[in-house]
Scaffold this motif. Structure first.
Motif, PDB file in Angstrom:
ATOM      1  N   ASN A   5      -1.955   0.117  11.126  1.00 33.74           N
ATOM      2  CA  ASN A   5      -3.290   0.559   9.934  1.00 33.74           C
ATOM      3  C   ASN A   5      -4.203  -0.493   9.602  1.00 33.74           C
ATOM      4  O   ASN A   5      -3.248  -0.731   8.569  1.00 33.74           O
ATOM      5  CB  ASN A   5      -2.733   1.858   9.304  1.00 33.74           C
ATOM      6  N   PRO A   6      -4.463  -1.372   9.657  1.00 34.32           N
ATOM      7  CA  PRO A   6      -4.804  -3.044   9.062  1.00 34.32           C
ATOM      8  C   PRO A   6      -5.587  -2.266   7.897  1.00 34.32           C
ATOM      9  O   PRO A   6      -6.495  -1.330   7.337  1.00 34.32           O
ATOM     10  CB  PRO A   6      -5.400  -3.498  10.039  1.00 34.32           C
ATOM     11  N   PRO A   7      -6.252  -3.417   6.845  1.00 32.91           N
ATOM     12  CA  PRO A   7      -7.218  -2.995   5.778  1.00 32.91           C
ATOM     13  C   PRO A   7      -8.225  -3.096   7.193  1.00 32.91           C
ATOM     14  O   PRO A   7      -8.662  -3.751   7.753  1.00 32.91           O
ATOM     15  CB  PRO A   7      -6.844  -4.538   5.158  1.00 32.91           C
ATOM     16  N   TYR A   8      -8.893  -1.871   6.335  1.00 31.17           N
ATOM     17  CA  TYR A   8     -10.639  -1.688   6.841  1.00 31.17           C
ATOM     18  C   TYR A   8     -11.229  -1.380   5.402  1.00 31.17           C
ATOM     19  O   TYR A   8     -12.286  -1.195   6.628  1.00 31.17           O
ATOM     20  CB  TYR A   8     -10.304  -0.695   8.200  1.00 31.17           C
ATOM     21  N   ILE A   9     -10.921  -2.021   4.354  1.00 35.14           N
ATOM     22  CA  ILE A   9     -12.421  -1.680   3.152  1.00 35.14           C
ATOM     23  C   ILE A   9     -13.241  -2.567   3.933  1.00 35.14           C
ATOM     24  O   ILE A   9     -12.822  -3.944   3.638  1.00 35.14           O
ATOM     25  CB  ILE A   9     -11.962  -0.967   2.772  1.00 35.14           C
ATOM     26  N   ALA A  26      -4.208  -5.365   0.960  1.00 34.15           N
ATOM     27  CA  ALA A  26      -4.169  -4.658   2.543  1.00 34.15           C
ATOM     28  C   ALA A  26      -5.088  -3.311   2.341  1.00 34.15           C
ATOM     29  O   ALA A  26      -4.757  -2.366   3.586  1.00 34.15           O
ATOM     30  CB  ALA A  26      -2.454  -4.095   2.055  1.00 34.15           C
ATOM     31  N   LEU A  27      -6.027  -3.395   1.876  1.00 32.99           N
ATOM     32  CA  LEU A  27      -7.830  -3.015   1.627  1.00 32.99           C
ATOM     33  C   LEU A  27      -8.473  -4.048   2.470  1.00 32.99           C
ATOM     34  O   LEU A  27      -9.317  -3.531   3.313  1.00 32.99           O
ATOM     35  CB  LEU A  27      -8.064  -2.250   0.589  1.00 32.99           C
ATOM     36  N   ARG A  50       0.156   7.417   2.984  1.00 32.23           N
ATOM     37  CA  ARG A  50      -0.915   7.951   2.884  1.00 32.23           C
ATOM     38  C   ARG A  50      -0.561   8.954   3.769  1.00 32.23           C
ATOM     39  O   ARG A  50      -0.211   9.380   4.642  1.00 32.23           O
ATOM     40  CB  ARG A  50      -2.870   7.465   3.612  1.00 32.23           C
ATOM     41  N   LEU A  97       0.819  -1.473   0.148  1.00 32.51           N
ATOM     42  CA  LEU A  97       0.106  -0.175  -0.306  1.00 32.51           C
ATOM     43  C   LEU A  97       0.477   1.240  -0.033  1.00 32.51           C
ATOM     44  O   LEU A  97       1.440   1.745   0.873  1.00 32.51           O
ATOM     45  CB  LEU A  97      -0.783  -0.558   1.441  1.00 32.51           C
TER      46      LEU A  97
HETATM   47  N1  GLN Z   1      -6.423   4.445   3.209  1.00 30.87           N
HETATM   48  C1  GLN Z   1      -7.007   3.644   2.087  1.00 30.87           C
HETATM   49  C2  GLN Z   1      -7.417   3.814   1.016  1.00 30.87           C
HETATM   50  O1  GLN Z   1      -9.212   4.584   1.480  1.00 30.87           O
HETATM   51  C3  GLN Z   1      -7.055   2.340   3.364  1.00 30.87           C
HETATM   52  C4  GLN Z   1      -5.911   1.823   3.911  1.00 30.87           C
HETATM   53  C5  GLN Z   1      -6.431   0.488   4.753  1.00 30.87           C
HETATM   54  O2  GLN Z   1      -7.252  -0.036   4.530  1.00 30.87           O
HETATM   55  N2  GLN Z   1      -5.782   0.417   5.667  1.00 30.87           N
HETATM   56  O3  GLN Z   1      -7.599   4.100   0.391  1.00 30.87           O
END
Ligand code: GLN
Length: 267
Positions: free
Chosen positions: A174-178, A198-199, A76, A73
């Motif tokens: 900052n784990p995958p969180y989508i 990673a998402l 950001r 990733l």
């Molecule tokens: N911030 C990323 C995005 O919005 C997602 C990163 C995450 O899942 N940790 O694309």
């Protein structure tokens, strides 16, 4: 083709108001060897929608250079909120010497490495389960000359922490969180180029918090703190998960005013 090259040079020479002699003397400033060819390839990739960070192979985080590669990733700006908070918490301690910080799901290593760079006597452990991420993280440790206080370890955030990892003062993650169903709606530069692993945070995006909180906060020292980045609209839920486990929590906004970081102190 030759003619186009010559014509392009003549145009640049005219625009830069140099005589032909001056222009050829300074040619290196404009084109050296295969520069034109490489720029053309980069331009093609950019036009195809690839993020500029992958094309350049490096991106900045907290003012530091971070190598990025396919499968990892891109750092950001939103995530600087988390890194800044961790640095602030460390600096507020009576002593930072020997303070231990774990960066879980480290990716490029940008969070942990920026902490290591700012607080030279803290010890940082970077953890990821992706070998590509670990390779990039190791390169970034060297790139930023923080070998002295950073260690890189392979481990899965969804599983138990490895034995003998020891205890930590701060865990940053900052784990995958989508949420899985939202991935197809993301910008093409993200969904078509950045690693899905990673998402994707599972059905509601919260799988990693659900796994990390009961397992990894066990290795926090008394009074230790966990700092999670989360997605828009997730802070209250992550905060509730931590409260249930006896943590005192607080939310922190990113530069765009979104609740981006949830902090939990172990009581
Ligand atoms: N911030 C990323 C995005 O919005 C997602 C990163 C995450 O899942 N940790 O694309």
């Amino acid at each position: 083709m030759e003619a186009y090259d010559l014509e392009a040079r003549l145009m640049i020479s005219a625009v830069s108001e140099k005589s032909r002699e001056q222009f050829f003397r300074d040619l290196k400033l404009y084109a050296l060897g295969d520069t034109e060819e490489r720029v053309e390839k980069m331009t093609e990739r950019r036009i195809a929608g690839e993020p500029i960070a992958y094309i350049l192979g490096e991106w900045e985080f907290m003012g530091l250079p971070m190598k990025v590669s396919e499968g990892v990733l891109i750092p950001r700006a939103d995530t600087e909120t988390l890194a800044e908070l961790a640095i602030k918490l460390l600096r507020a301690r009576k002593s930072t010497a020997g303070a231990r910080v774990l960066d879980l799901c480290c990716g490029t290593g940008c969070i942990g490495i920026s902490i290591a760079s700012a607080v030279a006597d803290a010890r940082i452990v970077l953890v990821d389960n992706s070998l590509r991420a670990l390779r990039t993280a190791r390169q970034n440790v060297i790139r930023n000359s923080v070998q002295r206080n950073v260690t890189v370890i392979e481990s899965d955030a969804l599983a138990q922490p490895p034995m003998l990892l020891g205890r930590f003062d701060i865990i940053v993650s900052n784990p995958p969180y989508i949420p899985t169903a939202e991935i197809p709606t993301l910008d093409s530069s993200v969904k078509d180029f950045e690693p899905r692993e990673a998402l994707d945070g599972g059905k509601d995006g919260l799988d990693f918090y659900r796994a990390i909180i009961p397992r990894w906060t066990e290795i926090l020292r008394e009074g230790g703190c966990v700092l999670f980045e989360c997605g828009e609209g997730q802070a209250a839920k992550v905060s509730a998960m931590l409260s249930e486990r006896g943590f005192t929590t607080a939310c922190h906004k990113d530069a765009a005013g979104v609740d981006r970081v949830v902090a939990g102190v172990k009581r």
